[in-house]
Design a protein around this motif. Sequence first.
Motif, PDB file in Angstrom:
ATOM      1  N   PRO A  12       0.833  -1.213   0.000  1.00  0.00           N
ATOM      2  CA  PRO A  12       0.000   0.000   0.000  1.00  0.00           C
ATOM      3  C   PRO A  12       0.863   1.257   0.000  1.00  0.00           C
ATOM      4  CG  PRO A  12       0.008  -1.020   2.175  1.00  0.00           C
ATOM      5  CD  PRO A  12       0.697  -1.975   1.263  1.00  0.00           C
ATOM      6  N   GLY A  13       0.601   2.140  -0.953  1.00  0.00           N
ATOM      7  CA  GLY A  13       1.311   3.402  -1.031  1.00  0.00           C
ATOM      8  C   GLY A  13       0.522   4.515  -0.347  1.00  0.00           C
ATOM      9  N   PRO A  14       0.978   5.748  -0.460  1.00  0.00           N
ATOM     10  CA  PRO A  14       0.312   6.857   0.241  1.00  0.00           C
ATOM     11  C   PRO A  14      -1.104   7.120  -0.261  1.00  0.00           C
ATOM     12  CG  PRO A  14       2.021   7.677  -1.228  1.00  0.00           C
ATOM     13  CD  PRO A  14       2.187   6.199  -1.170  1.00  0.00           C
ATOM     14  N   SER A  29      12.682  -2.394  -7.400  1.00  0.00           N
ATOM     15  CA  SER A  29      12.403  -1.144  -8.097  1.00  0.00           C
ATOM     16  C   SER A  29      10.901  -1.014  -8.295  1.00  0.00           C
ATOM     17  CB  SER A  29      13.118  -1.112  -9.449  1.00  0.00           C
ATOM     18  OG  SER A  29      12.713  -2.215 -10.257  1.00  0.00           O
ATOM     19  N   CYS A  30      10.424   0.218  -8.322  1.00  0.00           N
ATOM     20  CA  CYS A  30       8.990   0.470  -8.400  1.00  0.00           C
ATOM     21  C   CYS A  30       8.480   0.188  -9.810  1.00  0.00           C
ATOM     22  CB  CYS A  30       8.692   1.912  -8.008  1.00  0.00           C
ATOM     23  SG  CYS A  30       6.930   2.292  -7.892  1.00  0.00           S
ATOM     24  N   ALA A  31       7.506  -0.735  -9.898  1.00  0.00           N
ATOM     25  CA  ALA A  31       6.887  -1.061 -11.182  1.00  0.00           C
ATOM     26  C   ALA A  31       5.563  -0.345 -11.369  1.00  0.00           C
ATOM     27  CB  ALA A  31       6.674  -2.575 -11.297  1.00  0.00           C
ATOM     28  N   LEU A  32       4.956   0.102 -10.285  1.00  0.00           N
ATOM     29  CA  LEU A  32       3.704   0.862 -10.348  1.00  0.00           C
ATOM     30  C   LEU A  32       3.623   1.768  -9.146  1.00  0.00           C
ATOM     31  CD1 LEU A  32       0.894   1.451 -11.561  1.00  0.00           C
ATOM     32  CD2 LEU A  32       0.011  -0.415 -10.141  1.00  0.00           C
ATOM     33  N   GLU A  33       3.389   3.047  -9.391  1.00  0.00           N
ATOM     34  CA  GLU A  33       3.269   4.041  -8.328  1.00  0.00           C
ATOM     35  C   GLU A  33       1.897   4.701  -8.401  1.00  0.00           C
ATOM     36  OE1 GLU A  33       5.857   7.835  -6.547  1.00  0.00           O
ATOM     37  OE2 GLU A  33       6.196   7.065  -8.578  1.00  0.00           O
ATOM     38  N   ASN A  34       1.330   4.959  -7.215  1.00  0.00           N
ATOM     39  CA  ASN A  34       0.008   5.597  -7.155  1.00  0.00           C
ATOM     40  C   ASN A  34      -1.027   4.833  -7.969  1.00  0.00           C
ATOM     41  OD1 ASN A  34       1.193   7.625  -5.584  1.00  0.00           O
ATOM     42  ND2 ASN A  34       1.645   8.886  -7.379  1.00  0.00           N
ATOM     43  N   GLY A  35      -1.120   3.542  -7.669  1.00  0.00           N
ATOM     44  CA  GLY A  35      -2.086   2.689  -8.348  1.00  0.00           C
ATOM     45  C   GLY A  35      -3.483   2.857  -7.778  1.00  0.00           C
ATOM     46  N   PRO A  36      -4.369   1.893  -8.022  1.00  0.00           N
ATOM     47  CA  PRO A  36      -5.752   2.006  -7.548  1.00  0.00           C
ATOM     48  C   PRO A  36      -5.843   1.900  -6.030  1.00  0.00           C
ATOM     49  CG  PRO A  36      -5.354  -0.159  -8.498  1.00  0.00           C
ATOM     50  CD  PRO A  36      -4.137   0.646  -8.780  1.00  0.00           C
ATOM     51  N   MET A  37      -6.953   2.356  -5.489  1.00  0.00           N
ATOM     52  CA  MET A  37      -7.165   2.281  -4.047  1.00  0.00           C
ATOM     53  C   MET A  37      -7.517   0.878  -3.587  1.00  0.00           C
ATOM     54  SD  MET A  37      -6.687   5.101  -2.316  1.00  0.00           S
ATOM     55  CE  MET A  37      -7.738   4.886  -0.866  1.00  0.00           C
ATOM     56  N   GLU A  38      -8.029   0.050  -4.490  1.00  0.00           N
ATOM     57  CA  GLU A  38      -8.359  -1.329  -4.179  1.00  0.00           C
ATOM     58  C   GLU A  38      -7.388  -2.249  -4.893  1.00  0.00           C
ATOM     59  OE1 GLU A  38     -10.448  -2.302  -2.032  1.00  0.00           O
ATOM     60  OE2 GLU A  38     -11.731  -0.575  -1.673  1.00  0.00           O
ATOM     61  N   ALA A  39      -6.903  -3.277  -4.165  1.00  0.00           N
ATOM     62  CA  ALA A  39      -5.940  -4.198  -4.768  1.00  0.00           C
ATOM     63  C   ALA A  39      -6.546  -4.970  -5.932  1.00  0.00           C
ATOM     64  CB  ALA A  39      -5.418  -5.169  -3.706  1.00  0.00           C
ATOM     65  N   PHE A  54      -0.527  -6.527   3.584  1.00  0.00           N
ATOM     66  CA  PHE A  54      -1.794  -5.910   3.964  1.00  0.00           C
ATOM     67  C   PHE A  54      -1.535  -4.555   4.634  1.00  0.00           C
ATOM     68  CE2 PHE A  54      -3.233 -10.335   3.716  1.00  0.00           C
ATOM     69  CZ  PHE A  54      -4.400 -10.175   2.980  1.00  0.00           C
ATOM     70  N   PRO A  55      -2.437  -3.600   4.445  1.00  0.00           N
ATOM     71  CA  PRO A  55      -2.264  -2.294   5.098  1.00  0.00           C
ATOM     72  C   PRO A  55      -2.346  -2.410   6.617  1.00  0.00           C
ATOM     73  CG  PRO A  55      -3.910  -2.194   3.330  1.00  0.00           C
ATOM     74  CD  PRO A  55      -3.613  -3.637   3.567  1.00  0.00           C
ATOM     75  N   VAL A  56      -1.741  -1.461   7.293  1.00  0.00           N
ATOM     76  CA  VAL A  56      -1.766  -1.446   8.756  1.00  0.00           C
ATOM     77  C   VAL A  56      -3.199  -1.371   9.272  1.00  0.00           C
ATOM     78  CG1 VAL A  56      -1.186  -0.005  10.754  1.00  0.00           C
ATOM     79  CG2 VAL A  56       0.562  -0.528   9.039  1.00  0.00           C
ATOM     80  N   GLU A 151      -0.560   5.638   4.391  1.00  0.00           N
ATOM     81  CA  GLU A 151      -1.002   4.482   3.627  1.00  0.00           C
ATOM     82  C   GLU A 151      -2.445   4.674   3.171  1.00  0.00           C
ATOM     83  OE1 GLU A 151       1.449   0.613   5.360  1.00  0.00           O
ATOM     84  OE2 GLU A 151      -0.703   0.795   5.685  1.00  0.00           O
ATOM     85  N   LEU A 152      -2.636   4.657   1.861  1.00  0.00           N
ATOM     86  CA  LEU A 152      -3.980   4.722   1.286  1.00  0.00           C
ATOM     87  C   LEU A 152      -4.803   5.871   1.881  1.00  0.00           C
ATOM     88  CD1 LEU A 152      -4.786   0.892   1.206  1.00  0.00           C
ATOM     89  CD2 LEU A 152      -3.742   2.294  -0.587  1.00  0.00           C
ATOM     90  N   GLY A 153      -4.156   7.014   2.015  1.00  0.00           N
ATOM     91  CA  GLY A 153      -4.840   8.215   2.476  1.00  0.00           C
ATOM     92  C   GLY A 153      -4.910   8.386   3.980  1.00  0.00           C
ATOM     93  N   ARG A 154      -4.364   7.449   4.753  1.00  0.00           N
ATOM     94  CA  ARG A 154      -4.400   7.561   6.216  1.00  0.00           C
ATOM     95  C   ARG A 154      -2.987   7.461   6.776  1.00  0.00           C
ATOM     96  NH1 ARG A 154      -8.838   3.635   8.831  1.00  0.00           N
ATOM     97  NH2 ARG A 154      -7.846   4.535  10.677  1.00  0.00           N
ATOM     98  N   TRP A 155      -2.773   8.186   7.879  1.00  0.00           N
ATOM     99  CA  TRP A 155      -1.474   8.125   8.551  1.00  0.00           C
ATOM    100  C   TRP A 155      -1.445   6.925   9.493  1.00  0.00           C
ATOM    101  CZ3 TRP A 155       2.565  10.947   7.112  1.00  0.00           C
ATOM    102  CH2 TRP A 155       2.335  12.118   6.381  1.00  0.00           C
ATOM    103  N   VAL A 156      -0.319   6.265   9.518  1.00  0.00           N
ATOM    104  CA  VAL A 156      -0.114   5.106  10.398  1.00  0.00           C
ATOM    105  C   VAL A 156       1.216   5.290  11.111  1.00  0.00           C
ATOM    106  CG1 VAL A 156      -1.452   3.588   8.870  1.00  0.00           C
ATOM    107  CG2 VAL A 156       1.036   3.726   8.607  1.00  0.00           C
TER     108      VAL A 156
END
Length: 335
Positions: A12-14, A29-39, A54-56, A151-156
């Motif tokens: 999960p990214g930011p 290395s990053c293959a996809l950045e800022n992808g969809p919100m759902e896996a 899995f996200p926190v 992560e996914l719009g929330r701070w952890v």
Amino acid sequence: MSSKSDIILIVPGPIGWEMWQGTPERGYSCALENGPMEASGLEKIPSGKLVMAFPVREALAVPLVVQTTDEAMFDDLVSMHLEKSGVRIQQDSGRLTDVFHVGHNGEQTSLLSVVLSVPRERSMPSRSPSEFDISARMFQMPVNGITIWQELGRWVFAMTHHGELSYFQALSGVSLNDDAVQEIQLALTQLSLQGVLFELECLVVWTTGNISDPSDDVVSDLAEALSIMSHAIEPKPRPTLPRLMSKIVPADVRAERRERAEKHKRNLYIFALLALYLGLAGYFGQWDVRSSTASNSFLPNVEQQATSINPRGSVRYPTRRGVGPYSPAQPQSQR
């Protein structure tokens, strides 16, 4: 270009899911950045071993201290602790728990129990991962510190003890304000009442170059509110595999693996029957050929023997008793 030896990390990214490709030896290395919100929205996943973090926010961290160093007792002690704490694990949902060793002091052992929520309908990628873990275990963190990232719009945030992950939690807000400070302080107070103490020496906030990255003043005020002397703002590191992967396996993936194993057994059974059939067919077919060859070789011998008896070259058999070329001589009647 992907290689068969590559490992694909789904992390999960930011603001969306990310895919990282590589190996532990050469890094990722990053293959996809800022992808969809759902896996489930991830497309064109590269070939290779797939590992999902899995996200926190989808997991519960339950640290505890047990009065033993016997690893064979850890699972039972953790199960008792979770039951006393009112943590219920849904049945028939696969393996959603795991226990990680944090450290020990004499006969005391610090453990971190992780309880994963039942995955939602769209929370899994289209291709089933081979292994699973928690995102907080996929990054190197400072020793005896607290690390905060998005992560996914929330701070952890997560805390370490002697370099080992010892606690993590998702914050309810979307900004690092006074509410975030109160949530972190409340978590530390509750853990201290349970005998779980932390020596927080530094505060680190990971940034990703997004507009939501906090300023140095915000991080400084946050460290001061938490009574932490040292603080820093650092770019979020690349993910990596932990030394020991978790044993978490959701029910859907477990059922798919079981079905795949049963299908493999059925195929082996069919192949075995087919091999047996072909073997028997080949054996009896060879036997028929040998029998036919023996019969054909026997006929010329019979004809050869008959020819030696009857020089004319033909075999004549009697048609009725007493009549034929080999019938006994008839006695002469007396006048």
